[in-house]
Design a protein around this motif. Structure first.
Motif, PDB file in Angstrom:
ATOM      1  N   GLY A  75       0.810  -1.214   0.000  1.00  0.00           N
ATOM      2  CA  GLY A  75       0.000   0.000   0.000  1.00  0.00           C
ATOM      3  C   GLY A  75       0.839   1.257   0.000  1.00  0.00           C
ATOM      4  N   SER A  76       0.246   2.337   0.478  1.00  0.00           N
ATOM      5  CA  SER A  76       0.932   3.628   0.547  1.00  0.00           C
ATOM      6  C   SER A  76       2.112   3.552   1.497  1.00  0.00           C
ATOM      7  CB  SER A  76      -0.020   4.710   1.038  1.00  0.00           C
ATOM      8  OG  SER A  76      -1.087   4.875   0.153  1.00  0.00           O
ATOM      9  N   LEU A  77       3.163   4.284   1.177  1.00  0.00           N
ATOM     10  CA  LEU A  77       4.334   4.312   2.028  1.00  0.00           C
ATOM     11  C   LEU A  77       4.020   5.047   3.329  1.00  0.00           C
ATOM     12  CD1 LEU A  77       7.470   3.689   2.104  1.00  0.00           C
ATOM     13  CD2 LEU A  77       7.701   6.132   1.687  1.00  0.00           C
ATOM     14  N   LEU A  78       4.208   4.359   4.440  1.00  0.00           N
ATOM     15  CA  LEU A  78       4.083   4.929   5.767  1.00  0.00           C
ATOM     16  C   LEU A  78       5.314   4.518   6.554  1.00  0.00           C
ATOM     17  CD1 LEU A  78       0.348   4.063   6.512  1.00  0.00           C
ATOM     18  CD2 LEU A  78       1.270   6.314   5.923  1.00  0.00           C
ATOM     19  N   ALA A  79       5.706   5.355   7.488  1.00  0.00           N
ATOM     20  CA  ALA A  79       6.861   5.075   8.327  1.00  0.00           C
ATOM     21  C   ALA A  79       6.417   5.076   9.778  1.00  0.00           C
ATOM     22  CB  ALA A  79       7.931   6.145   8.109  1.00  0.00           C
ATOM     23  N   ALA A  80       7.109   4.285  10.595  1.00  0.00           N
ATOM     24  CA  ALA A  80       6.830   4.248  12.029  1.00  0.00           C
ATOM     25  C   ALA A  80       8.137   4.439  12.780  1.00  0.00           C
ATOM     26  CB  ALA A  80       6.175   2.931  12.412  1.00  0.00           C
ATOM     27  N   SER A  81       8.035   4.994  13.990  1.00  0.00           N
ATOM     28  CA  SER A  81       9.224   5.245  14.795  1.00  0.00           C
ATOM     29  C   SER A  81       8.925   4.994  16.268  1.00  0.00           C
ATOM     30  CB  SER A  81       9.700   6.677  14.589  1.00  0.00           C
ATOM     31  OG  SER A  81       8.678   7.597  14.902  1.00  0.00           O
ATOM     32  N   ALA A  82       9.976   4.590  16.994  1.00  0.00           N
ATOM     33  CA  ALA A  82       9.891   4.348  18.435  1.00  0.00           C
ATOM     34  C   ALA A  82      11.006   5.141  19.104  1.00  0.00           C
ATOM     35  CB  ALA A  82      10.044   2.858  18.720  1.00  0.00           C
ATOM     36  N   SER A  83      10.671   5.871  20.172  1.00  0.00           N
ATOM     37  CA  SER A  83      11.624   6.835  20.724  1.00  0.00           C
ATOM     38  C   SER A  83      11.754   6.774  22.244  1.00  0.00           C
ATOM     39  CB  SER A  83      11.182   8.242  20.321  1.00  0.00           C
ATOM     40  OG  SER A  83      11.947   9.234  20.948  1.00  0.00           O
ATOM     41  N   ASP A  84      12.871   7.337  22.707  1.00  0.00           N
ATOM     42  CA  ASP A  84      13.078   7.523  24.135  1.00  0.00           C
ATOM     43  C   ASP A  84      12.106   8.541  24.728  1.00  0.00           C
ATOM     44  OD1 ASP A  84      15.099   5.665  24.381  1.00  0.00           O
ATOM     45  OD2 ASP A  84      16.719   7.119  24.641  1.00  0.00           O
ATOM     46  N   ASP A  85      11.388   9.286  23.879  1.00  0.00           N
ATOM     47  CA  ASP A  85      10.404  10.240  24.397  1.00  0.00           C
ATOM     48  C   ASP A  85       9.100   9.554  24.811  1.00  0.00           C
ATOM     49  OD1 ASP A  85       8.997   9.804  22.005  1.00  0.00           O
ATOM     50  OD2 ASP A  85       9.361  11.811  21.220  1.00  0.00           O
ATOM     51  N   ARG A  86       9.124   8.218  24.808  1.00  0.00           N
ATOM     52  CA  ARG A  86       7.993   7.375  25.234  1.00  0.00           C
ATOM     53  C   ARG A  86       6.800   7.462  24.292  1.00  0.00           C
ATOM     54  NH1 ARG A  86       7.411   8.909  31.350  1.00  0.00           N
ATOM     55  NH2 ARG A  86       8.048  10.911  30.554  1.00  0.00           N
ATOM     56  N   THR A  87       7.104   7.602  22.998  1.00  0.00           N
ATOM     57  CA  THR A  87       6.042   7.556  21.993  1.00  0.00           C
ATOM     58  C   THR A  87       6.440   6.644  20.843  1.00  0.00           C
ATOM     59  OG1 THR A  87       6.857   9.432  20.672  1.00  0.00           O
ATOM     60  CG2 THR A  87       5.277   9.930  22.452  1.00  0.00           C
ATOM     61  N   VAL A  88       5.407   6.122  20.192  1.00  0.00           N
ATOM     62  CA  VAL A  88       5.524   5.463  18.894  1.00  0.00           C
ATOM     63  C   VAL A  88       4.707   6.322  17.953  1.00  0.00           C
ATOM     64  CG1 VAL A  88       4.927   3.411  17.566  1.00  0.00           C
ATOM     65  CG2 VAL A  88       5.780   3.172  19.891  1.00  0.00           C
ATOM     66  N   ARG A  89       5.292   6.649  16.805  1.00  0.00           N
ATOM     67  CA  ARG A  89       4.599   7.545  15.873  1.00  0.00           C
ATOM     68  C   ARG A  89       4.498   6.920  14.495  1.00  0.00           C
ATOM     69  NH1 ARG A  89       5.528  13.519  17.959  1.00  0.00           N
ATOM     70  NH2 ARG A  89       6.173  13.004  20.058  1.00  0.00           N
ATOM     71  N   LEU A  90       3.414   7.262  13.799  1.00  0.00           N
ATOM     72  CA  LEU A  90       3.206   6.851  12.413  1.00  0.00           C
ATOM     73  C   LEU A  90       3.285   8.104  11.559  1.00  0.00           C
ATOM     74  CD1 LEU A  90       2.502   4.345  10.645  1.00  0.00           C
ATOM     75  CD2 LEU A  90       0.119   5.130  10.763  1.00  0.00           C
ATOM     76  N   TRP A  91       4.032   7.996  10.450  1.00  0.00           N
ATOM     77  CA  TRP A  91       4.305   9.143   9.582  1.00  0.00           C
ATOM     78  C   TRP A  91       3.867   8.842   8.163  1.00  0.00           C
ATOM     79  CZ3 TRP A  91       6.842  13.114  12.215  1.00  0.00           C
ATOM     80  CH2 TRP A  91       7.455  12.764  13.411  1.00  0.00           C
ATOM     81  N   ASP A  92       3.284   9.823   7.521  1.00  0.00           N
ATOM     82  CA  ASP A  92       2.955   9.776   6.097  1.00  0.00           C
ATOM     83  C   ASP A  92       3.841  10.834   5.435  1.00  0.00           C
ATOM     84  OD1 ASP A  92       1.880  10.244   3.531  1.00  0.00           O
ATOM     85  OD2 ASP A  92      -0.161   9.820   4.207  1.00  0.00           O
ATOM     86  N   PRO A  93       4.692  10.440   4.474  1.00  0.00           N
ATOM     87  CA  PRO A  93       5.601  11.418   3.859  1.00  0.00           C
ATOM     88  C   PRO A  93       4.908  12.625   3.225  1.00  0.00           C
ATOM     89  CG  PRO A  93       6.191   9.202   3.213  1.00  0.00           C
ATOM     90  CD  PRO A  93       4.885   9.109   3.958  1.00  0.00           C
ATOM     91  N   ARG A  94       3.601  12.514   2.957  1.00  0.00           N
ATOM     92  CA  ARG A  94       2.867  13.631   2.366  1.00  0.00           C
ATOM     93  C   ARG A  94       2.414  14.647   3.407  1.00  0.00           C
ATOM     94  NH1 ARG A  94      -1.219   9.532  -0.340  1.00  0.00           N
ATOM     95  NH2 ARG A  94      -1.007   8.887   1.818  1.00  0.00           N
ATOM     96  N   GLN A  95       2.585  14.312   4.691  1.00  0.00           N
ATOM     97  CA  GLN A  95       2.157  15.187   5.779  1.00  0.00           C
ATOM     98  C   GLN A  95       3.372  15.797   6.477  1.00  0.00           C
ATOM     99  OE1 GLN A  95      -1.168  15.701   6.405  1.00  0.00           O
ATOM    100  NE2 GLN A  95      -1.549  14.394   4.633  1.00  0.00           N
ATOM    101  N   ARG A  96       3.167  16.917   7.093  1.00  0.00           N
ATOM    102  CA  ARG A  96       4.251  17.621   7.775  1.00  0.00           C
ATOM    103  C   ARG A  96       4.557  17.019   9.155  1.00  0.00           C
ATOM    104  NH1 ARG A  96       7.129  22.129   7.166  1.00  0.00           N
ATOM    105  NH2 ARG A  96       7.569  23.463   8.957  1.00  0.00           N
ATOM    106  N   ARG A  97       3.524  16.543   9.837  1.00  0.00           N
ATOM    107  CA  ARG A  97       3.677  15.991  11.187  1.00  0.00           C
ATOM    108  C   ARG A  97       3.235  14.529  11.202  1.00  0.00           C
ATOM    109  NH1 ARG A  97       2.096  21.274  11.915  1.00  0.00           N
ATOM    110  NH2 ARG A  97       3.356  22.468  13.386  1.00  0.00           N
TER     111      ARG A  97
END
Length: 167
Positions: A75-97
């Motif tokens: 499907g569409s390219l999405l990225a995920a990240s895991a951080s020491d800031d105690r969050t997991v985030r999902l990113w869409d390259p077409r979005q700013r945040r």
């Protein structure tokens, strides 16, 4: 730096990607092998065009070291990240945040994502693996059994089995 290597013949180093301002901690190929996602102690992720040897996009929003990353394989390219800031985030390259943020009680140390980002799995310093539905930004379940920091996660291609390892 990220070094790209041939693994046949003379095993040549065919490209070097530079752009993070601190250690690169994890990498993930897209399904075609033409793009690469990286994360760093500089609190960012970067999406790279391997053929051009250039950064396509930087993802900024974490407040601490980004320990792990993953990219969709369907499907569409999405990225995920895991951080020491105690969050997991999902990113869409077409979005700013980030398009989704899941909060954790402890630092996130490892990450696995289903092929089309229906589920995210995150390991943390408390030894627990947590599952999330990023579409609803909802916690699904916890896998307990490790006695120390979860350092690696891998999901099989069908998304039916998860491997985890810990200190």
């Amino acid at each position: 730096k990220i070094l790209l290597w041939e693994v046949r013949g003379d095993c040549d180093n065919y490209n070097v990607l530079e752009g993070h301002k601190n250690a690169v901690l994890d990498l993930s190929w897209d399904s075609e092998g033409e793009r690469l996602l990286s994360c760093s102690a500089d609190k960012t992720l970067a999406l790279w065009d391997i053929l051009a040897g250039a950064k396509i996009k930087s993802f900024k929003g974490h407040e601490d070291v980004v320990n792990a990353c993953a990219v969709t394989t369907k499907g569409s390219l999405l990225a995920a990240s895991a951080s020491d800031d105690r969050t997991v985030r999902l990113w869409d390259p077409r979005q700013r945040r980030a398009v989704a943020t899941m909060d954790l009680p402890y630092q996130a140390t490892s990450l696995a994502m289903s092929s089309a980002a229906e589920k995210l799995y995150c390991g943390s310093i408390d030894g627990i693996v947590r599952s999330f539905d990023p579409r609803k930004e909802e916690h699904l379940f916890e896998l307990k059994g490790h006695q120390d920091i979860v350092t690696g996660l891998a999901l099989n291609a069908r998304g039916t089995h998860l491997l985890s390892n810990a200190c």
